[in-house]
Design a protein around this motif. Structure first.
Motif, PDB file in Angstrom:
ATOM      1  N   PHE A 183     -17.973  10.437 -27.600  1.00 12.44           N
ATOM      2  CA  PHE A 183     -18.429   9.408 -28.514  1.00 12.44           C
ATOM      3  C   PHE A 183     -19.577   9.955 -29.369  1.00 12.44           C
ATOM      4  O   PHE A 183     -20.444  10.674 -28.873  1.00 12.44           O
ATOM      5  N   ALA A 184     -19.568   9.569 -30.661  1.00  9.43           N
ATOM      6  CA  ALA A 184     -20.613  10.056 -31.562  1.00  9.43           C
ATOM      7  C   ALA A 184     -21.972   9.512 -31.128  1.00  9.43           C
ATOM      8  O   ALA A 184     -22.973  10.209 -31.178  1.00  9.43           O
ATOM      9  N   SER A 185     -21.987   8.252 -30.715  1.00 12.10           N
ATOM     10  CA  SER A 185     -23.221   7.680 -30.185  1.00 12.10           C
ATOM     11  C   SER A 185     -22.848   6.852 -28.974  1.00 12.10           C
ATOM     12  O   SER A 185     -21.701   6.414 -28.855  1.00 12.10           O
ATOM     13  N   PRO A 186     -23.801   6.648 -28.038  1.00  7.90           N
ATOM     14  CA  PRO A 186     -23.454   5.913 -26.819  1.00  7.90           C
ATOM     15  C   PRO A 186     -22.893   4.530 -27.140  1.00  7.90           C
ATOM     16  O   PRO A 186     -23.367   3.855 -28.066  1.00  7.90           O
ATOM     17  N   VAL A 187     -21.864   4.125 -26.393  1.00  7.00           N
ATOM     18  CA  VAL A 187     -21.264   2.816 -26.635  1.00  7.00           C
ATOM     19  C   VAL A 187     -21.850   1.797 -25.666  1.00  7.00           C
ATOM     20  O   VAL A 187     -22.281   2.133 -24.567  1.00  7.00           O
ATOM     21  N   THR A 188     -21.880   0.550 -26.106  1.00  8.72           N
ATOM     22  CA  THR A 188     -22.279  -0.555 -25.249  1.00  8.72           C
ATOM     23  C   THR A 188     -21.131  -1.548 -25.231  1.00  8.72           C
ATOM     24  O   THR A 188     -20.477  -1.765 -26.249  1.00  8.72           O
ATOM     25  N   VAL A 189     -20.902  -2.140 -24.050  1.00  5.03           N
ATOM     26  CA  VAL A 189     -19.755  -3.036 -23.904  1.00  5.03           C
ATOM     27  C   VAL A 189     -20.233  -4.479 -23.903  1.00  5.03           C
ATOM     28  O   VAL A 189     -21.236  -4.804 -23.274  1.00  5.03           O
ATOM     29  N   THR A 218     -21.594  14.929 -38.709  1.00  5.38           N
ATOM     30  CA  THR A 218     -22.640  15.057 -37.695  1.00  5.38           C
ATOM     31  C   THR A 218     -22.226  16.076 -36.652  1.00  5.38           C
ATOM     32  O   THR A 218     -22.995  16.924 -36.216  1.00  5.38           O
ATOM     33  N   HIS A 219     -20.942  15.956 -36.281  1.00  2.00           N
ATOM     34  CA  HIS A 219     -20.440  16.830 -35.247  1.00  2.00           C
ATOM     35  C   HIS A 219     -20.477  18.284 -35.706  1.00  2.00           C
ATOM     36  O   HIS A 219     -20.904  19.167 -34.965  1.00  2.00           O
ATOM     37  N   ALA A 220     -20.036  18.483 -36.951  1.00  5.23           N
ATOM     38  CA  ALA A 220     -20.024  19.851 -37.482  1.00  5.23           C
ATOM     39  C   ALA A 220     -21.448  20.405 -37.530  1.00  5.23           C
ATOM     40  O   ALA A 220     -21.685  21.562 -37.177  1.00  5.23           O
ATOM     41  N   ALA A 221     -22.382  19.529 -37.932  1.00  5.78           N
ATOM     42  CA  ALA A 221     -23.765  19.971 -37.986  1.00  5.78           C
ATOM     43  C   ALA A 221     -24.248  20.363 -36.598  1.00  5.78           C
ATOM     44  O   ALA A 221     -24.900  21.390 -36.402  1.00  5.78           O
TER      45      ALA A 221
END
Lengths: 587, 203
Positions: free
Chosen positions: A557-563, A7-10
């Protein structure tokens, strides 16, 4: 992970039209991770420089009037006389060792490197709140450091009035003091930008669900540290301006009326107050002590929780202690000045606040010790350093109590006892914790582990070396030998019985130096040969391990994190693993 | 370079009720309070040490130009008013009014610096230098550092004035916030002068 990288490379390809140049990415970067590494590497270099300076000094203290082996010829006639360092050069080394270690080494490593790299990751943010200011902060620090180093090459040499730069001496000294002041102003502005950034990041950019009472202890420590830097440094900046004007514009802020030097009245209008500098200086420099120690405590807290596989005992107690400590640290500064004749009422006040501030420090240590209770401890390399921190800082803290009582301080003030005390706090204390942090987060930054065998070869000689250097100083100091003596006390009758201890310290410092060579080798070898790690090699719970190791590019982070839970949920009963990461919904 | 989205860059955080830069500027101003606090504390200590007005400490009005400084005080307070009006104009979407008020703010600041420069010139003409006495050293240092703050503010405002059209067209909300932040700084610098004027010229 392959998916994330894809995803990041894209994403990168989509932005292909403005691909980052090498300079943009690694030199003038706005990514907090790159800046953190820049801070870390620069600070480690400065630590090495500061250590080198003190090795030279230790030779002179143990073997006064004997030519320095190997290095004696290097410094030329200006700094050495037939291979023996001149008193002027010794003073320069002393002043610059303190300045470099505190302002260019330990604080940038503890706050600039660990704060920058870890705070955004641990709060689940894509970057610091102000990435450009972050970059400016690093480059101001870099420039300040260069100016400090460059002052050695002035015709008159560098600053030589101690890291405290007390006037009138500092105003009257030739040469590098002006550069020292300019360097300090740059460093102060650097830390101002850094501390605003860290506070705003913690307050504004926490991931959803990450309430304040779910923050890792390290983040709390960095938050309080940043407030100290934000509020304590400006008075020193003012004092720096005033001393600069005393030196270059002939003002008399710190120059008393009727000052006579070498039988001649000095050409100042007078009316100034030398004590004013001391007040403004220590208003910064005492909170600075807590700037040195709080991030270290934070690092140790993280590593202790991870390696005991238990929640920290008394997490809230830790946080309230650290907040109380931060607040109190603003009203203890004059315990550095009991011998200036402030008056007994003021001395009494500062004695009282000094005794009070020792309470939260002891609570923090107690919490860390109780956290070890009943755990099956993993003796990993970072844990060894973290465990050593606890008693070492304990010695440093407890030996400080007699200095906080004005009666005992009359005897101990400005002796080697003081040197032993604060070095125990900063070197066997903070530095051990910073080493622990480097071993612990090295896999996060590089994706590889540092070698454990070399780590142990670094740890034990360092621990023995540090104690060998600093324990004798307590005895030397209690015998009454003053600090800042060019000959280490050789010419004083009361020093004769303890002179041999100078040699013990010096030999121990060589052992310490040898141990650091092991660290440097390990540090570089592991970049290439270290064991590759998966994303969460220590099975840790906090958010910096929720992304890849090393983290993917700018944005973390690849996607937002939730705690979903607190920072140290280790060994939760009925959970499938012995660790429950903060970002995982179910255990 | 790859742009990344920082949360709450121009929108308010639901808990704190402010955007990032607003919290940042308040923290910076807290640091500035300690900065000027140290200057004023030094002033007090040096003056008390000199033995009060009867001793070595001259009365400011005897050496300094009070009418000129009073005029300057009015100039600076006016610039604070035009500053807040310029922000309010942006808030209500009136870009032309913003430009007028914002330009006036910069103009008034430059006028302040001009008058301050005349004062310095007169002092130096009468051979009153920072090295002459601790009172003059304090006067030059405190007003000089304040003037540096004004110059910094003018530089920031001038940048925003020149690039206002472009920045406003790109992100109107963010630009409005930037003006608010610049305004908070500007009001603080004015506030410092409100303390400096009586302390140095009148007391």
């Amino acid at each position: 992970m392959g998916e994330l990288q894809a995803t990041h490379a894209a994403a990168h390809e989509a932005h292909g039209d403005h691909a980052e140049s090498f300079i943009r990415k690694y030199v003038f970067s706005t990514d907090h991770k790159v800046i953190g590494v820049q801070y870390g590497v620069t600070a480690l270099v400065f630590l090495a420089v500061g250590f080198f300076l003190v090795l030279l000094m230790r030779w002179q203290l143990a073997y006064p009037e004997q030519p320095m082996p190997l290095l004696g010829g290097l410094f030329g006639n200006r700094m050495t006389d037939a291979g023996v360092m001149t008193p002027e050069f010794y003073n320069q080394l002393g002043a610059m060792h303190g300045t470099i270690m505190v302002f260019l080494g330990v604080v940038p490593l503890a706050v600039g490197a660990f704060g920058n790299y870890l705070v955004p990751l641990q709060v689940g943010a894509p970057d610091m709140a102000f990435p450009k200011l972050n970059m400016a902060s690093y480059w101001l620090y870099f420039l300040g450091g260069i100016i400090m180093l460059a002052s050695f090459f002035l015709p008159e040499g560098s600053a030589r009035s101690g890291w405290t730069s007390y006037p009138p001496l500092a105003v009257l000294e030739p040469g590098g003091q002006t550069w020292w002041l300019i360097g300090m102003v740059l460093l102060i502005n650097s830390s101002l930008l850094g501390s605003v950034n860290i506070i705003v990041t913690i307050v504004q950019l926490r991931a959803p669900g990450l309430q304040f009472m779910r923050l890792p202890f390290l983040v709390w420590a960095q938050l309080v540290t940043s407030f100290l830097l934000l509020l304590a440094f400006p008075p020193l900046e003012v004092a720096g301006f005033m001393q600069l004007l005393d030196r270059v514009a002939g003002t008399s802020f710190f120059m008393p009326t009727g000052l006579v030097v070498d039988g001649q009245a000095v050409a100042f209008s007078g009316g100034g107050n030398a004590l004013l500098w001391q007040h403004l200086f220590w208003f910064l420099a005492h909170p600075e002590v807590y700037v040195l120690i709080l991030p270290a405590m934070g690092i140790v807290g993280e590593i202790v929780a991870n390696n005991t596989r238990k929640p920290l005992w008394g997490y809230k107690t830790l946080i309230y202690s650290v907040l109380f400590l931060g607040g109190m640290s603003f009203i203890v500064w004059a315990h550095h000045m009991f011998l200036t004749g402030m008056g007994t009422a003021i001395s009494t006040f500062f004695q009282l606040t000094t005794m009070i501030i020792s309470v939260p420090s002891i609570i923090i240590l107690t919490v860390l010790i109780i956290s070890l209770w009943g755990a099956s401890i993993r003796f990993s390399t970072p844990m060894l350093f973290a465990l050593a921190f606890i008693p070492m800082f304990g010695i440093g803290g407890l030996t400080g109590l007699p200095l906080g009582l004005s009666v005992a301080d009359i005897h101990l003030h400005d002796t080697y006892y003081v040197i032993g005390h604060f070095h125990f706090v900063v070197a066997p204390g903070t530095l051990m914790a910073l080493f622990a942090g480097i071993y612990y987060w090295y896999p996060k930054v590089t994706g590889r582990r540092m070698n454990d065998t070399l780590g142990r070869w670094h740890f034990w000689p360092t621990l023995i070396g540090l104690n060998g250097v600093f324990l004798p100083m307590f005895l030397v100091g209690m015998a009454g030998v003053s600090r800042r003596l060019y000959d280490g006390g050789t010419t004083y009758a009361h020093a004769q019985d303890v002179l041999w201890l100078n040699e013990v310290s010096t030999v121990a410092s060589w052992l310490l130096a040898a141990a650091q060579v092991v660290f440097v080798i390990n540090f570089f070898l592991s970049l290439r040969n270290g064991k590759k790690v998966e994303d969460n090699p220590w099975q840790a719970t906090t958010l910096e391990w929720a992304t890849t190791s090393p983290p993917l590019g700018h944005g973390n982070f690849a996607s937002p994190v939730t705690v979903h839970r607190g920072p140290y949920e280790y060994s939760v009963p009925e959970a499938s693993n012995d660790f429950s990461p903060q970002h995982q919904e179910s255990t | 370079m790859a742009e990344i989205e920082i949360p709450y860059n121009s929108t308010n955080h639901p808990d704190t009720g402010v955007y990032n830069a607003k919290l940042g500027i308040w923290l910076f101003l807290a640091s500035e309070v300690l900065f000027f606090g140290a200057l004023f504390s030094s002033y007090i200590l040096l003056r008390v040490g000199a033995g009060g007005t009867a001793g070595d400490w001259p009365l400011g009005a005897d050496l300094l130009n009070v009418p000129l400084a009073t005029f300057n005080t009015v100039v600076l307070i006016s610039s604070s008013m035009t500053m807040v009006m310029s922000w309010a104009s942006l808030k209500s979407g009136n870009f032309d009014a913003f430009q007028r008020y914002f330009g006036a703010t910069i103009g008034l600041a430059l006028l302040f610096l001009l008058v301050k420069g005349l004062e310095y010139y007169a002092e130096i003409f009468h051979q009153r230098y920072p090295s002459t006495s601790t009172f003059l050293a304090t006067y030059y240092t405190m007003t000089g550092i304040h003037a540096l703050h004004i110059i910094f503010g003018v530089a920031v405002n001038a940048y925003h004035f020149v690039s206002a059209k472009r920045l406003y067209a790109e992100e109107p909300e963010r630009f409005t916030n930037r003006i608010e932040v610049a305004g908070l700084y500007w009001h603080f610098v004015d506030l410092v002068w409100i303390f400096l004027f009586p302390v140095l010229y009148l007391l």
